[in-house]
Motif scaffolding. Structure first.
Motif, PDB file in Angstrom:
ATOM      1  N   THR A   1       1.472  11.581  20.246  1.00  0.00           N
ATOM      2  CA  THR A   1       2.422  11.076  21.228  1.00  0.00           C
ATOM      3  C   THR A   1       2.895   9.664  20.892  1.00  0.00           C
ATOM      4  O   THR A   1       3.605   9.041  21.675  1.00  0.00           O
ATOM      5  CB  THR A   1       1.800  11.077  22.639  1.00  0.00           C
ATOM      6  N   ALA A   2       2.501   9.150  19.733  1.00  0.00           N
ATOM      7  CA  ALA A   2       2.890   7.797  19.320  1.00  0.00           C
ATOM      8  C   ALA A   2       4.013   7.873  18.284  1.00  0.00           C
ATOM      9  O   ALA A   2       4.273   8.930  17.729  1.00  0.00           O
ATOM     10  CB  ALA A   2       1.686   7.077  18.722  1.00  0.00           C
ATOM     11  N   ARG A   3       4.649   6.746  18.036  1.00  0.00           N
ATOM     12  CA  ARG A   3       5.684   6.718  16.999  1.00  0.00           C
ATOM     13  C   ARG A   3       5.075   6.795  15.605  1.00  0.00           C
ATOM     14  O   ARG A   3       5.632   7.424  14.715  1.00  0.00           O
ATOM     15  CB  ARG A   3       6.492   5.420  17.090  1.00  0.00           C
ATOM     16  N   LEU A   4       3.946   6.097  15.415  1.00  0.00           N
ATOM     17  CA  LEU A   4       3.279   6.129  14.110  1.00  0.00           C
ATOM     18  C   LEU A   4       2.360   7.342  14.059  1.00  0.00           C
ATOM     19  O   LEU A   4       1.486   7.491  14.903  1.00  0.00           O
ATOM     20  CB  LEU A   4       2.493   4.840  13.870  1.00  0.00           C
ATOM     21  N   LYS A   5       2.572   8.185  13.075  1.00  0.00           N
ATOM     22  CA  LYS A   5       1.837   9.442  12.982  1.00  0.00           C
ATOM     23  C   LYS A   5       1.180   9.583  11.620  1.00  0.00           C
ATOM     24  O   LYS A   5       1.646   9.015  10.638  1.00  0.00           O
ATOM     25  CB  LYS A   5       2.800  10.620  13.160  1.00  0.00           C
ATOM     26  N   THR A   6       0.122  10.366  11.590  1.00  0.00           N
ATOM     27  CA  THR A   6      -0.473  10.777  10.326  1.00  0.00           C
ATOM     28  C   THR A   6      -0.198  12.266  10.190  1.00  0.00           C
ATOM     29  O   THR A   6      -0.532  13.050  11.081  1.00  0.00           O
ATOM     30  CB  THR A   6      -1.994  10.515  10.317  1.00  0.00           C
ATOM     31  N   VAL A   7       0.442  12.629   9.087  1.00  0.00           N
ATOM     32  CA  VAL A   7       0.805  14.028   8.840  1.00  0.00           C
ATOM     33  C   VAL A   7      -0.013  14.512   7.656  1.00  0.00           C
ATOM     34  O   VAL A   7       0.052  13.938   6.568  1.00  0.00           O
ATOM     35  CB  VAL A   7       2.310  14.160   8.531  1.00  0.00           C
ATOM     36  N   ARG A   8      -0.814  15.555   7.877  1.00  0.00           N
ATOM     37  CA  ARG A   8      -1.641  16.114   6.806  1.00  0.00           C
ATOM     38  C   ARG A   8      -0.850  17.195   6.076  1.00  0.00           C
ATOM     39  O   ARG A   8      -0.264  18.077   6.704  1.00  0.00           O
ATOM     40  CB  ARG A   8      -2.924  16.693   7.391  1.00  0.00           C
TER      41      ARG A   8
ATOM     42  N   SER B   1       0.849  -1.190   0.000  1.00  0.00           N
ATOM     43  CA  SER B   1       0.000   0.000   0.000  1.00  0.00           C
ATOM     44  C   SER B   1       0.887   1.245   0.000  1.00  0.00           C
ATOM     45  O   SER B   1       2.049   1.193   0.390  1.00  0.00           O
ATOM     46  CB  SER B   1      -0.898   0.002   1.233  1.00  0.00           C
ATOM     47  N   ALA B   2       0.342   2.348  -0.463  1.00  0.00           N
ATOM     48  CA  ALA B   2       1.111   3.591  -0.489  1.00  0.00           C
ATOM     49  C   ALA B   2       1.241   4.135   0.934  1.00  0.00           C
ATOM     50  O   ALA B   2       0.350   3.918   1.758  1.00  0.00           O
ATOM     51  CB  ALA B   2       0.403   4.605  -1.372  1.00  0.00           C
ATOM     52  N   PRO B   3       2.337   4.850   1.230  1.00  0.00           N
ATOM     53  CA  PRO B   3       2.506   5.412   2.573  1.00  0.00           C
ATOM     54  C   PRO B   3       1.725   6.718   2.761  1.00  0.00           C
ATOM     55  O   PRO B   3       2.030   7.512   3.631  1.00  0.00           O
ATOM     56  CB  PRO B   3       4.019   5.649   2.662  1.00  0.00           C
ATOM     57  N   PHE B   4       0.708   6.927   1.923  1.00  0.00           N
ATOM     58  CA  PHE B   4      -0.116   8.129   2.051  1.00  0.00           C
ATOM     59  C   PHE B   4      -1.516   7.839   1.531  1.00  0.00           C
ATOM     60  O   PHE B   4      -1.747   6.847   0.848  1.00  0.00           O
ATOM     61  CB  PHE B   4       0.501   9.305   1.288  1.00  0.00           C
TER      62      PHE B   4
ATOM     63  N   GLY C   1       8.865  20.758  -0.508  1.00  0.00           N
ATOM     64  CA  GLY C   1       8.841  22.106  -1.058  1.00  0.00           C
ATOM     65  C   GLY C   1       7.515  22.817  -0.863  1.00  0.00           C
ATOM     66  O   GLY C   1       7.049  23.541  -1.731  1.00  0.00           O
ATOM     67  N   VAL C   2       6.885  22.578   0.305  1.00  0.00           N
ATOM     68  CA  VAL C   2       5.627  23.255   0.625  1.00  0.00           C
ATOM     69  C   VAL C   2       5.848  24.138   1.843  1.00  0.00           C
ATOM     70  O   VAL C   2       6.786  23.911   2.609  1.00  0.00           O
ATOM     71  CB  VAL C   2       4.470  22.248   0.884  1.00  0.00           C
ATOM     72  N   PRO C   3       4.993  25.145   2.055  1.00  0.00           N
ATOM     73  CA  PRO C   3       5.161  25.980   3.246  1.00  0.00           C
ATOM     74  C   PRO C   3       4.929  25.170   4.526  1.00  0.00           C
ATOM     75  O   PRO C   3       4.117  24.238   4.540  1.00  0.00           O
ATOM     76  CB  PRO C   3       4.093  27.064   3.101  1.00  0.00           C
ATOM     77  N   GLY C   4       5.647  25.514   5.578  1.00  0.00           N
ATOM     78  CA  GLY C   4       5.488  24.827   6.857  1.00  0.00           C
ATOM     79  C   GLY C   4       4.060  24.849   7.361  1.00  0.00           C
ATOM     80  O   GLY C   4       3.603  23.897   7.994  1.00  0.00           O
ATOM     81  N   SER C   5       3.340  25.910   7.028  1.00  0.00           N
ATOM     82  CA  SER C   5       1.954  26.040   7.498  1.00  0.00           C
ATOM     83  C   SER C   5       1.028  25.016   6.841  1.00  0.00           C
ATOM     84  O   SER C   5      -0.079  24.782   7.314  1.00  0.00           O
ATOM     85  CB  SER C   5       1.437  27.446   7.213  1.00  0.00           C
ATOM     86  N   ALA C   6       1.491  24.375   5.746  1.00  0.00           N
ATOM     87  CA  ALA C   6       0.661  23.397   5.029  1.00  0.00           C
ATOM     88  C   ALA C   6       0.798  21.996   5.622  1.00  0.00           C
ATOM     89  O   ALA C   6       0.097  21.081   5.218  1.00  0.00           O
ATOM     90  CB  ALA C   6       1.043  23.365   3.555  1.00  0.00           C
ATOM     91  N   VAL C   7       1.701  21.824   6.596  1.00  0.00           N
ATOM     92  CA  VAL C   7       2.012  20.495   7.133  1.00  0.00           C
ATOM     93  C   VAL C   7       1.658  20.439   8.620  1.00  0.00           C
ATOM     94  O   VAL C   7       2.076  21.306   9.386  1.00  0.00           O
ATOM     95  CB  VAL C   7       3.519  20.180   6.968  1.00  0.00           C
ATOM     96  N   SER C   8       0.879  19.422   9.027  1.00  0.00           N
ATOM     97  CA  SER C   8       0.564  19.291  10.453  1.00  0.00           C
ATOM     98  C   SER C   8       0.331  17.830  10.830  1.00  0.00           C
ATOM     99  O   SER C   8      -0.226  17.057  10.054  1.00  0.00           O
ATOM    100  CB  SER C   8      -0.671  20.127  10.812  1.00  0.00           C
TER     101      SER C   8
ATOM    102  N   VAL D   1       3.827   8.161   8.857  1.00  0.00           N
ATOM    103  CA  VAL D   1       5.240   8.275   9.219  1.00  0.00           C
ATOM    104  C   VAL D   1       5.504   7.556  10.534  1.00  0.00           C
ATOM    105  O   VAL D   1       4.698   7.636  11.467  1.00  0.00           O
ATOM    106  CB  VAL D   1       5.633   9.769   9.387  1.00  0.00           C
ATOM    107  N   ARG D   2       6.637   6.873  10.609  1.00  0.00           N
ATOM    108  CA  ARG D   2       7.113   6.320  11.879  1.00  0.00           C
ATOM    109  C   ARG D   2       8.299   7.179  12.284  1.00  0.00           C
ATOM    110  O   ARG D   2       9.328   7.193  11.608  1.00  0.00           O
ATOM    111  CB  ARG D   2       7.544   4.867  11.725  1.00  0.00           C
ATOM    112  N   LEU D   3       8.152   7.898  13.371  1.00  0.00           N
ATOM    113  CA  LEU D   3       9.143   8.893  13.780  1.00  0.00           C
ATOM    114  C   LEU D   3      10.058   8.364  14.872  1.00  0.00           C
ATOM    115  O   LEU D   3       9.595   7.802  15.865  1.00  0.00           O
ATOM    116  CB  LEU D   3       8.425  10.153  14.281  1.00  0.00           C
ATOM    117  N   THR D   4      11.350   8.578  14.690  1.00  0.00           N
ATOM    118  CA  THR D   4      12.341   8.285  15.721  1.00  0.00           C
ATOM    119  C   THR D   4      12.939   9.612  16.167  1.00  0.00           C
ATOM    120  O   THR D   4      13.652  10.261  15.392  1.00  0.00           O
ATOM    121  CB  THR D   4      13.461   7.370  15.168  1.00  0.00           C
ATOM    122  N   PRO D   5      12.652  10.051  17.401  1.00  0.00           N
ATOM    123  CA  PRO D   5      13.239  11.294  17.909  1.00  0.00           C
ATOM    124  C   PRO D   5      14.655  11.059  18.435  1.00  0.00           C
ATOM    125  O   PRO D   5      15.121   9.925  18.506  1.00  0.00           O
ATOM    126  CB  PRO D   5      12.285  11.699  19.033  1.00  0.00           C
ATOM    127  N   LYS D   6      15.319  12.134  18.807  1.00  0.00           N
ATOM    128  CA  LYS D   6      16.668  12.102  19.389  1.00  0.00           C
ATOM    129  C   LYS D   6      17.669  11.384  18.484  1.00  0.00           C
ATOM    130  O   LYS D   6      18.544  10.668  18.943  1.00  0.00           O
ATOM    131  CB  LYS D   6      16.658  11.446  20.783  1.00  0.00           C
TER     132      LYS D   6
END
Length: 105
Positions: free
Chosen positions: A79-86, A2-5, A66-73, A16-21
């Motif tokens: 608070t989870a590792r797996l996130k949905t970013v719009r 499946s597509a990651p979006f 290449g999109v404005p930061g305001s377009a991404v949230s 997205v699966r996010l790894t901080p630090k």
């Protein structure tokens, strides 16, 4: 695979699966989880406190696409590792950019 979006009328939802630090901020490869869902692996230097890692992820994705930061949230998994970013914008163009990211890594 499946597509990651997922396409929306006004943009896309990116998984997205996010790894901080991490040592550096970067988008890595597309991975597939045990349940068959695809997601991007991302790393950010920020710590997962007070939303810092989520903000770093939003900036990283905005820059990569290449999109404005305001377009991404981050809209799910705050608070989870797996996130949905719009990402707001033209869904077809965003999908093409995201597919390009997946091939680079």
């Amino acid at each position: 695979m499946s597509a990651p979006f997922r396409l929306r009328d006004d943009g896309v939802d990116l998984f997205v699966r996010l790894t901080p630090k991490a040592a550096l901020d970067r988008l890595e490869s597309v991975e597939v989880s045990a349940d068959g869902r695809s997601y991007f692996k991302a790393r950010v230097r920020a710590v997962p406190e007070n939303g810092a890692a989520n903000r770093a992820l939003e900036k990283l994705i905005a820059k990569a696409l290449g999109v404005p930061g305001s377009a991404v949230s981050v809209v799910a998994g705050g608070t989870a590792r797996l996130k949905t970013v719009r990402i707001e914008g033209d869904p077809a163009m965003l999908a093409k950019s995201i597919e390009g990211l997946g091939r680079q890594s």
